[in-house]
Design a protein around this motif. Structure first.
Motif, PDB file in Angstrom:
ATOM      1  N   GLY A  42      27.932  45.046  51.184  1.00 54.72           N
ATOM      2  CA  GLY A  42      27.208  44.258  50.048  1.00 54.72           C
ATOM      3  C   GLY A  42      27.805  44.071  48.702  1.00 54.72           C
ATOM      4  N   SER A  43      29.004  44.210  48.526  1.00 56.52           N
ATOM      5  CA  SER A  43      29.783  44.230  47.412  1.00 56.52           C
ATOM      6  C   SER A  43      30.146  42.676  47.178  1.00 56.52           C
ATOM      7  N   GLY A  44      30.225  41.817  47.910  1.00 57.47           N
ATOM      8  CA  GLY A  44      30.526  40.291  47.941  1.00 57.47           C
ATOM      9  C   GLY A  44      31.902  39.905  48.488  1.00 57.47           C
ATOM     10  N   LYS A  45      32.338  40.883  49.191  1.00 54.54           N
ATOM     11  CA  LYS A  45      33.859  40.267  49.813  1.00 54.54           C
ATOM     12  C   LYS A  45      33.654  38.975  50.878  1.00 54.54           C
ATOM     13  N   GLU A  51      33.670  31.452  49.605  1.00 55.09           N
ATOM     14  CA  GLU A  51      33.765  30.611  48.279  1.00 55.09           C
ATOM     15  C   GLU A  51      35.250  30.098  48.018  1.00 55.09           C
ATOM     16  N   PHE A  52      36.115  31.289  48.250  1.00 55.17           N
ATOM     17  CA  PHE A  52      37.584  30.807  47.997  1.00 55.17           C
ATOM     18  C   PHE A  52      38.140  29.567  48.985  1.00 55.17           C
ATOM     19  N   LEU A  53      37.733  29.798  50.192  1.00 56.22           N
ATOM     20  CA  LEU A  53      38.059  28.992  51.208  1.00 56.22           C
ATOM     21  C   LEU A  53      37.424  27.595  51.036  1.00 56.22           C
ATOM     22  N   MET A  54      36.012  27.464  50.635  1.00 57.24           N
ATOM     23  CA  MET A  54      35.202  26.443  50.559  1.00 57.24           C
ATOM     24  C   MET A  54      35.854  25.619  49.115  1.00 57.24           C
TER      25      MET A  54
END
Length: 66
Positions: A42-45, A51-54
Protein backbone atom coordinates in the motif's frame (compact mmCIF):
# COMPACT_ATOMS: atom_id res chain seq x y z
CA UNK A 1 28.76 8.74 -18.34
CA UNK A 2 29.23 12.40 -19.02
CA UNK A 3 32.05 14.46 -17.56
CA UNK A 4 31.11 17.70 -15.81
CA UNK A 5 33.18 20.88 -15.86
CA UNK A 6 35.32 19.80 -12.90
CA UNK A 7 36.06 16.40 -14.46
CA UNK A 8 33.61 14.58 -12.15
CA UNK A 9 31.48 11.69 -13.36
CA UNK A 10 27.81 12.62 -13.68
CA UNK A 11 25.03 10.07 -14.17
CA UNK A 12 22.73 10.51 -17.14
CA UNK A 13 19.15 10.73 -15.87
CA UNK A 14 15.77 9.65 -17.19
CA UNK A 15 13.14 12.14 -16.09
CA UNK A 16 10.11 10.51 -14.48
CA UNK A 17 7.71 13.28 -15.43
CA UNK A 18 6.72 13.46 -11.76
CA UNK A 19 7.70 17.04 -10.85
CA UNK A 20 8.54 16.59 -7.15
CA UNK A 21 10.46 13.36 -7.71
CA UNK A 22 12.51 14.83 -10.56
CA UNK A 23 13.39 17.77 -8.32
CA UNK A 24 14.61 15.70 -5.36
CA UNK A 25 16.49 13.25 -7.60
CA UNK A 26 18.06 16.15 -9.53
CA UNK A 27 16.70 15.12 -12.91
CA UNK A 28 15.15 11.69 -12.56
CA UNK A 29 16.28 8.11 -12.20
CA UNK A 30 19.72 6.94 -13.39
CA UNK A 31 19.53 6.06 -17.10
CA UNK A 32 20.45 2.51 -18.08
CA UNK A 33 20.52 1.25 -14.48
CA UNK A 34 17.93 -0.71 -12.55
CA UNK A 35 16.10 1.08 -9.75
CA UNK A 36 14.67 -0.94 -6.87
CA UNK A 37 11.51 0.35 -5.19
CA UNK A 38 10.99 -0.90 -1.65
CA UNK A 39 8.07 -0.38 0.69
CA UNK A 40 5.23 -1.96 2.61
CA UNK A 41 1.99 -3.06 1.00
CA UNK A 42 0.00 0.00 0.00
CA UNK A 43 2.98 2.37 -0.10
CA UNK A 44 2.54 3.16 -3.82
CA UNK A 45 5.20 1.04 -5.55
CA UNK A 46 2.87 -0.19 -8.30
CA UNK A 47 1.27 3.23 -8.71
CA UNK A 48 4.72 4.82 -9.09
CA UNK A 49 5.80 2.21 -11.65
CA UNK A 50 2.65 2.67 -13.73
CA UNK A 51 2.95 6.47 -13.58
CA UNK A 52 6.61 6.28 -14.64
CA UNK A 53 5.79 4.04 -17.62
CA UNK A 54 2.75 6.10 -18.65
CA UNK A 55 4.55 9.46 -18.46
CA UNK A 56 7.58 8.05 -20.26
CA UNK A 57 5.42 6.85 -23.14
CA UNK A 58 3.20 9.95 -23.35
CA UNK A 59 5.63 12.78 -22.50
CA UNK A 60 9.01 11.44 -23.64
CA UNK A 61 8.06 8.97 -26.42
CA UNK A 62 9.85 6.14 -24.63
CA UNK A 63 8.85 2.61 -25.63
CA UNK A 64 8.15 1.44 -22.05
CA UNK A 65 8.98 -2.20 -21.53
CA UNK A 66 9.81 -4.43 -24.45
Amino acid sequence: MVRAKRDVDVLNKSPTGIKGLDEITKGGLPKGRPTLLCGCAGSGKTLFAMEFLMRGAMDYEEPGSS
